[in-house]
Design a protein around this motif. Structure first.
Motif, short mmCIF file in Angstrom:
data_model
loop_
_atom_site.label_atom_id
_atom_site.label_comp_id
_atom_site.label_asym_id
_atom_site.label_seq_id
_atom_site.Cartn_x
_atom_site.Cartn_y
_atom_site.Cartn_z
N ILE A 1 0.84 -1.21 0.00
CA ILE A 1 0.00 0.00 0.00
C ILE A 1 0.87 1.25 0.00
CG2 ILE A 1 -1.65 1.34 1.36
CD1 ILE A 1 -2.79 -1.34 2.35
N ALA A 2 1.93 1.25 0.84
CA ALA A 2 2.84 2.40 0.90
C ALA A 2 3.48 2.65 -0.46
CB ALA A 2 3.91 2.16 1.96
N LYS A 3 3.89 1.58 -1.13
CA LYS A 3 4.51 1.71 -2.44
C LYS A 3 3.53 2.28 -3.45
CE LYS A 3 7.17 -0.92 -5.86
NZ LYS A 3 7.75 -2.26 -6.18
N SER A 4 2.29 1.82 -3.41
CA SER A 4 1.29 2.28 -4.38
C SER A 4 0.93 3.75 -4.17
CB SER A 4 0.03 1.42 -4.28
OG SER A 4 -0.64 1.62 -3.04
N ILE A 5 1.06 4.23 -2.92
CA ILE A 5 0.77 5.64 -2.63
C ILE A 5 1.98 6.51 -2.93
CG2 ILE A 5 0.27 7.29 -0.78
CD1 ILE A 5 -1.41 5.11 0.55
N LEU A 6 3.18 6.00 -2.61
CA LEU A 6 4.38 6.83 -2.77
C LEU A 6 4.70 7.13 -4.22
CD1 LEU A 6 6.76 8.20 -1.36
CD2 LEU A 6 8.04 6.07 -1.61
N GLN A 7 4.55 6.16 -5.11
CA GLN A 7 4.95 6.39 -6.50
C GLN A 7 4.23 7.57 -7.14
OE1 GLN A 7 4.79 2.99 -9.10
NE2 GLN A 7 5.85 4.06 -10.76
N PRO A 8 2.90 7.64 -7.14
CA PRO A 8 2.25 8.82 -7.74
C PRO A 8 2.55 10.11 -6.99
CG PRO A 8 0.64 7.41 -6.63
CD PRO A 8 1.92 6.64 -6.67
N THR A 9 2.81 9.98 -5.68
CA THR A 9 3.16 11.17 -4.89
C THR A 9 4.50 11.73 -5.34
OG1 THR A 9 1.91 10.37 -2.98
CG2 THR A 9 3.61 12.03 -2.57
N VAL A 10 5.50 10.86 -5.43
CA VAL A 10 6.84 11.30 -5.84
C VAL A 10 6.83 11.82 -7.27
CG1 VAL A 10 9.20 10.50 -6.30
CG2 VAL A 10 8.05 9.81 -4.22
N ASN A 11 5.97 11.29 -8.08
CA ASN A 11 5.91 11.72 -9.48
C ASN A 11 5.39 13.15 -9.65
OD1 ASN A 11 7.02 9.37 -10.50
ND2 ASN A 11 5.05 8.39 -10.89
#
Length: 414
Positions: free
Chosen positions: A24-34
């Motif tokens: 879940i953390a990975k799925s949230i972080l990627q669009p955030t960092v982008n």
């Protein structure tokens, strides 16, 4: 991890096992960092982020551990992952420069639809960190009694552990710290013969400066380590200062000026009424107060005041940053005092923190020889860079705040 690190840093040595939360953390972080102008790179050559080749780079060394920590505790896991070495900065990237784009977007970095789940992420402040008389002593000792020799390695010769006030880009840190101290003393009206109370002695720089003005100075602290060195510094400076190892709640007497530099952050919201009521009780008629306080915007304070973060877990147990509105409200509800002047030193604090971090890193071998390990180094580096980024973008600020009884201020103006 070594056995020593495991014993001293169990939360760092042991990676959480939370595969679902990690995903879940990975799925949230990627669009955030982008949406952020940085580069987040992985060992397999993949990268995230909206940054260009020259943008700050965050290198994820151990992705599985990184996302596990982030998933297990979103607010604390990011800093813990840096302490563990799960991520680091890319070559040529300064840590504060990397954290700055995130600090600029702190209020919006989590998508609005997900912000409603904050209640499930935030941990409440531990009861053990309450700033009662006993709790305050434990909280202060956890940070300020680490080692006087440690702090001497990165602070300037005044041993001032608070924001300096720079007059120019060329001014050195020591003279900027003395300027800050003079700003506090001037704001409190300290001159020859003034009866001064300082709440929170530090290592004695302000008390020395006040005594050199001819003031009668009482300074209080609950840090035995700081008190021991402060007494030595008073003797070296040839000044007469009454240093008392006492909690602010137990002080007696009457004072023309009361000063307190970056102490309120360690008081705790529960005890702000007591803190300011004590100042009100001790202040002589016509007296002035000057406090230097780290602050945040009121809406951010309301969002975070009951949540437990990395800074509170590892650096300042029991700490809480107020807003200017919260200070005004507490004064109005519990005292006869009011704010009559203030000035911001936020950008000065960003520079102060950078100079501390540079000195800390430059003297790391000496610090390491004192018994501090690599995990401590990464913790301290993250703390200083994290705060520098916050002040640099204005997410947090620091003010020198003058407080008086309104009738005294009005009569003087008239």
């Amino acid at each position: 991890m070594t056995q020593l690190a495991t014993a001293r840093w169990p939360g760092i040595a042991n990676t959480p096992r939370t595969p679902l939360k990690a995903r879940i953390a990975k799925s949230i972080l990627q669009p955030t960092v982008n949406r952020v102008p940085v580069r987040l790179t992985f060992a397999d050559g993949t990268s995230w982020g909206a940054g260009s080749p020259g943008s700050p780079e965050m290198r994820v060394v151990r992705p599985k551990a990184f996302f596990a920590r982030l998933g297990a505790d979103t607010k604390i896991g990011f800093g813990e992952a840096y302490m563990a070495g799960d991520w680091t900065t890319g070559e040529g990237t300064d840590l504060a420069d990397l954290l700055t784009p995130f600090a600029e977007r702190m209020s919006t970095i989590v998508p609005v639809p997900l912000q409603k789940f904050r209640v499930f992420v935030d941990k409440k402040l531990p009861h053990a960190q309450r700033n009662s008389v006993e709790g305050s002593k434990k909280n202060i000792e956890a940070h300020y009694d680490l080692s006087n020799d440690l702090f001497a390695q990165f602070l300037d010769p005044t041993m001032s552990y608070s924001a300096a006030w720079f007059e120019s880009a060329e001014q050195d840190l020591e003279s900027a710290q003395l300027r800050k101290i003079d700003g506090i003393l001037d704001q409190a009206g300290v001159t020859e013969g003034t009866r001064v109370l300082e709440i929170g002695s530090g290592w004695g720089a302000l008390a020395i400066r006040a005594a050199q003005r001819g003031a009668t100075v009482t300074t209080i602290t609950i840090s035995t380590e700081q008190a021991a060195l402060a007494k030595e510094r008073f003797a070296e400076a040839g000044v007469d200062v009454d240093l008392q190892l006492v909690d602010y709640r137990d002080v007696t007497g009457e004072y023309d000026a009361i000063v307190s530099v970056e102490m309120i952050e360690a008081v705790g919201e529960e005890y702000w009424p007591t803190y300011f009521a004590t100042i009100d009780r001790l202040l002589a008629p016509g007296g002035k107060v000057s406090i230097q306080a780290i602050t945040m915007e009121h809406h951010r304070y309301l969002q975070t005041r009951n949540s437990y973060g990395w800074i509170q877990k590892y650096i300042f147990p029991g700490g809480l940053i107020p807003s200017l509105d919260a200070i005004d409200h507490t004064l109005a509800e519990h005292t006869s005092l009011a704010v009559t002047d203030r000035r911001s030193l936020g950008q000065d604090y960003a520079r102060t923190l950078r100079e501390w971090r540079e000195a800390f890193n430059a003297h790391w071998e000496t610090i390491h020889a004192q018994g501090f390990d690599e995990t401590f180094r990464r913790m301290w580096e993250f703390y200083l860079a994290y705060c520098e980024a916050g002040f640099g973008v204005g997410y947090i600020d620091v003010f020198q705040i003058q407080i008086q009884r309104p009738d005294a201020h009005t009569s003087k103006e008239a």
